[in-house]
Design a protein around this motif. Structure first.
Motif, mmCIF file in Angstrom:
data_model
loop_
_atom_site.group_PDB
_atom_site.id
_atom_site.type_symbol
_atom_site.label_atom_id
_atom_site.label_comp_id
_atom_site.label_asym_id
_atom_site.label_seq_id
_atom_site.Cartn_x
_atom_site.Cartn_y
_atom_site.Cartn_z
ATOM 1 N N ARG A 154 0.831 -1.205 0.000
ATOM 2 C CA ARG A 154 0.000 0.000 0.000
ATOM 3 C C ARG A 154 0.869 1.260 0.000
ATOM 4 N N LEU A 155 1.950 1.221 0.768
ATOM 5 C CA LEU A 155 2.842 2.377 0.818
ATOM 6 C C LEU A 155 3.467 2.646 -0.546
ATOM 7 N N VAL A 156 3.854 1.578 -1.222
ATOM 8 C CA VAL A 156 4.416 1.738 -2.566
ATOM 9 C C VAL A 156 3.346 2.257 -3.519
ATOM 10 N N GLN A 157 2.132 1.713 -3.412
ATOM 11 C CA GLN A 157 1.031 2.182 -4.258
ATOM 12 C C GLN A 157 0.755 3.663 -4.025
ATOM 13 N N CYS A 158 0.920 4.087 -2.810
ATOM 14 C CA CYS A 158 0.682 5.491 -2.478
ATOM 15 C C CYS A 158 1.845 6.382 -2.902
ATOM 16 N N GLY A 159 2.906 5.761 -3.399
ATOM 17 C CA GLY A 159 4.044 6.567 -3.800
ATOM 18 C C GLY A 159 4.660 6.161 -5.108
ATOM 19 N N ASN A 161 16.957 14.107 -2.311
ATOM 20 C CA ASN A 161 16.796 15.302 -1.501
ATOM 21 C C ASN A 161 15.986 14.967 -0.251
ATOM 22 N N GLN A 162 16.564 15.230 0.932
ATOM 23 C CA GLN A 162 15.941 14.810 2.186
ATOM 24 C C GLN A 162 14.564 15.429 2.381
ATOM 25 N N MET A 163 14.407 16.701 1.992
ATOM 26 C CA MET A 163 13.119 17.359 2.169
ATOM 27 C C MET A 163 12.048 16.705 1.299
ATOM 28 N N MET A 164 12.412 16.394 0.054
ATOM 29 C CA MET A 164 11.453 15.758 -0.847
ATOM 30 C C MET A 164 11.117 14.350 -0.374
ATOM 31 N N VAL A 165 12.138 13.617 0.082
ATOM 32 C CA VAL A 165 11.906 12.268 0.593
ATOM 33 C C VAL A 165 10.953 12.316 1.781
ATOM 34 N N CYS A 166 11.150 13.286 2.663
ATOM 35 C CA CYS A 166 10.290 13.413 3.836
ATOM 36 C C CYS A 166 8.860 13.752 3.424
ATOM 37 N N ASP A 167 8.701 14.706 2.507
ATOM 38 C CA ASP A 167 7.361 15.074 2.037
ATOM 39 C C ASP A 167 6.635 13.864 1.458
ATOM 40 N N ARG A 168 7.361 13.068 0.704
ATOM 41 C CA ARG A 168 6.757 11.895 0.081
ATOM 42 C C ARG A 168 6.404 10.836 1.115
ATOM 43 N N GLY A 169 7.264 10.698 2.115
ATOM 44 C CA GLY A 169 6.977 9.755 3.191
ATOM 45 C C GLY A 169 5.739 10.158 3.970
ATOM 46 N N ILE A 170 5.622 11.436 4.281
ATOM 47 C CA ILE A 170 4.452 11.951 4.999
ATOM 48 C C ILE A 170 3.188 11.707 4.188
ATOM 49 N N ALA A 171 3.270 11.995 2.887
ATOM 50 C CA ALA A 171 2.111 11.796 2.020
ATOM 51 C C ALA A 171 1.715 10.327 1.949
ATOM 52 N N ALA A 172 2.708 9.445 1.895
ATOM 53 C CA ALA A 172 2.425 8.015 1.755
ATOM 54 C C ALA A 172 1.762 7.434 2.999
ATOM 55 N N VAL A 173 2.287 7.757 4.192
ATOM 56 C CA VAL A 173 1.667 7.214 5.403
ATOM 57 C C VAL A 173 0.266 7.787 5.588
ATOM 58 N N GLY A 174 0.086 9.053 5.194
ATOM 59 C CA GLY A 174 -1.243 9.651 5.270
ATOM 60 C C GLY A 174 -2.212 9.000 4.304
ATOM 61 N N CYS A 175 -1.719 8.660 3.133
ATOM 62 C CA CYS A 175 -2.532 7.990 2.118
ATOM 63 C C CYS A 175 -3.003 6.628 2.623
ATOM 64 N N VAL A 176 -2.092 5.857 3.205
ATOM 65 C CA VAL A 176 -2.454 4.541 3.749
ATOM 66 C C VAL A 176 -3.424 4.699 4.913
#
Length: 222
Positions: A131-136, A143-158
């Motif tokens: 699901r996390l992969v599907q959400c991302g 870039n650490q900031m972009m990685v973090c933004d994407r991680g936040i979005a993915a856990v929120g999506c799940v």
């Protein structure tokens, strides 16, 4: 340096013994790799976990963590699991499994047990990692900031997916389990992990919809 090396070796030996005994609870034996014992192939363990009830899983997991004792806090990292598993893919999967059940059989246990049927059905449709992969998706972004933004979005999506299927308490604890998995991989800094935790606890998440299709690099790269 000598004492540090001895301490690290002692820790690895103890954790290895605990994990081998843990897998034996599922009837799995350690393998011999270049003269040392490594954990059974993860795919064998995964098959058995999927047909084991949650109460038994948590009983077995408690045995594992009790055995680890004071080493538990320091061993939950990619380097230790690479030594235990013998190959990067199994190491990653065992680490994510440990981080997941650390939450499921810990702070999230009551909710997981109360909603076991619904959550089992949800994970049968798609595992948490999937699901996390599907959400991302996948990305080479470093870039650490972009990685973090994407991680936040993915856990929120799940989180939102599980809320829709099983209700808010379930979505919250599944989100927290995902954050613990990211914490275990060590690819997010403390501030980023705190931001992920914040998203998990929001009753109404107000993030832009397009974030749901951004990438979750933590679960794609080891």
């Amino acid at each position: 340096m000598g004492r540090l090396a001895e301490s690290a070796e002692e820790e690895e030996t103890e954790v290895r013994s605990c994990y081998i005994n843990y897998l034996a609870l599922y009837g799995l034996l350690a393998r011999n790799q270049n003269g040392r014992q490594v954990l059974a192939l993860y795919e064998l363990y995964d098959r058995l976990i999927k047909i084991t009830d949650l109460k038994t899983i948590c009983q077995n997991f408690d045995i594992l963590t009790t055995c680890m004792g004071g080493y538990r806090a320091t061993c939950s990292n990619p380097q230790t699991f690479l030594q235990l598993a013998g190959n990067p893919n199994d190491a990653r999967d065992y680490l994510l499994d440990f981080a997941f059940f650390e939450n499921v059989c810990g702070t999230g246990k009551e909710v997981f047990l109360q909603n076991q049927v619904c959550l089992s059905q949800a994970f049968a449709q798609a595992s948490l990692s999937h699901r996390l992969v599907q959400c991302g998706g996948t990305s080479q972004e470093q870039n650490q900031m972009m990685v973090c933004d994407r991680g936040i979005a993915a856990v929120g999506c799940v989180r939102d997916q599980i809320i829709q299927q099983c209700g808010f308490p379930s979505g919250k604890v599944v989100c927290s389990a995902a954050v613990n998995m990211a914490r275990g991989l060590g690819q997010a800094d403390v501030t980023c992990i705190q931001q992920m935790d914040y998203v998990c606890n929001l009753e109404h998440r107000a993030l832009p919809v397009f974030f749901a299709v951004l990438l979750f690099a933590f679960f794609v790269y080891f």
